[in-house]
Design a protein around this motif. Structure first.
Motif, short mmCIF file in Angstrom:
data_model
loop_
_atom_site.label_atom_id
_atom_site.label_comp_id
_atom_site.label_asym_id
_atom_site.label_seq_id
_atom_site.Cartn_x
_atom_site.Cartn_y
_atom_site.Cartn_z
N PHE A 64 0.82 -1.21 0.00
CA PHE A 64 0.00 0.00 0.00
C PHE A 64 0.85 1.27 0.00
O PHE A 64 0.76 2.08 -0.92
N LYS A 68 3.03 3.81 -3.37
CA LYS A 68 2.65 5.22 -3.49
C LYS A 68 3.88 6.12 -3.41
O LYS A 68 4.02 7.07 -4.17
N VAL A 95 -2.16 11.24 1.71
CA VAL A 95 -2.98 10.04 1.49
C VAL A 95 -4.27 10.18 2.31
O VAL A 95 -4.21 10.35 3.52
N GLU A 98 -9.49 7.55 4.05
CA GLU A 98 -10.28 6.48 3.47
C GLU A 98 -9.39 5.43 2.80
O GLU A 98 -9.70 4.24 2.81
N GLU A 99 -8.28 5.87 2.21
CA GLU A 99 -7.36 4.92 1.56
C GLU A 99 -6.68 4.05 2.60
O GLU A 99 -6.46 2.86 2.38
N SER A 101 -8.02 3.20 5.43
CA SER A 101 -9.08 2.27 5.84
C SER A 101 -9.24 1.15 4.83
O SER A 101 -9.38 -0.02 5.19
N ARG A 102 -9.23 1.50 3.55
CA ARG A 102 -9.36 0.49 2.49
C ARG A 102 -8.19 -0.50 2.52
O ARG A 102 -8.35 -1.68 2.20
N SER A 103 -7.02 -0.02 2.94
CA SER A 103 -5.87 -0.93 2.98
C SER A 103 -6.11 -2.08 3.97
O SER A 103 -5.59 -3.18 3.77
#
Length: 125
Positions: A64, A68, A95, A98-99, A101-103
């Protein structure tokens, strides 16, 4: 010791430790923590989530964050370590929450896939 091992400020450790009084209320996914750290955490009710050691498939920084940063920093030159730290900090702060959290959702999916493959290597999602 815990502050040094986990690279977390001592003030944060002091804030977290009182919350560890309820056994099983904290879970830790880590790669290769030292034996004394594992023992310390177990004594304080932290449940260790086991997984294959050094598994890039189950390491959020590897699947993740690092990609990036690689894209953001590719081809740039830095004058010194302070400059690198400033740029990396800026990129990480950019970052969206929400990203992050998605990870964790991706980590769950990857964990399930790791179970299916019995801990063997599998291609990313």
């Amino acid at each position: 010791m815990l502050s040094d091992e986990l690279d977390i400020p001592r003030v944060t450790i002091r804030r977290i430790l009182p919350r560890l009084k309820q056994p099983g209320s904290w879970f830790l996914l880590h790669d290769n923590a030292r034996r004394h750290t594992k023992r310390f955490l177990a004594q304080h009710g932290v449940t260790e989530l086991s997984h294959p050691p050094y598994s890039l498939d189950l390491s959020p920084p590897d699947f993740f964050l690092f990609p990036k940063l690689t894209v953001a920093l590719k081809g740039k030159r830095f004058a010194d370590i302070t400059h690198i730290q400033a740029v990396v900090t800026r990129e990480l702060k950019a970052v969206p929450v929400e990203e992050f959290s998605r990870s964790f959702d991706v980590l769950y999916t990857r964990s399930q896939r790791c179970i299916v493959y019995d801990g063997d290597y599998f291609e990313g999602l």
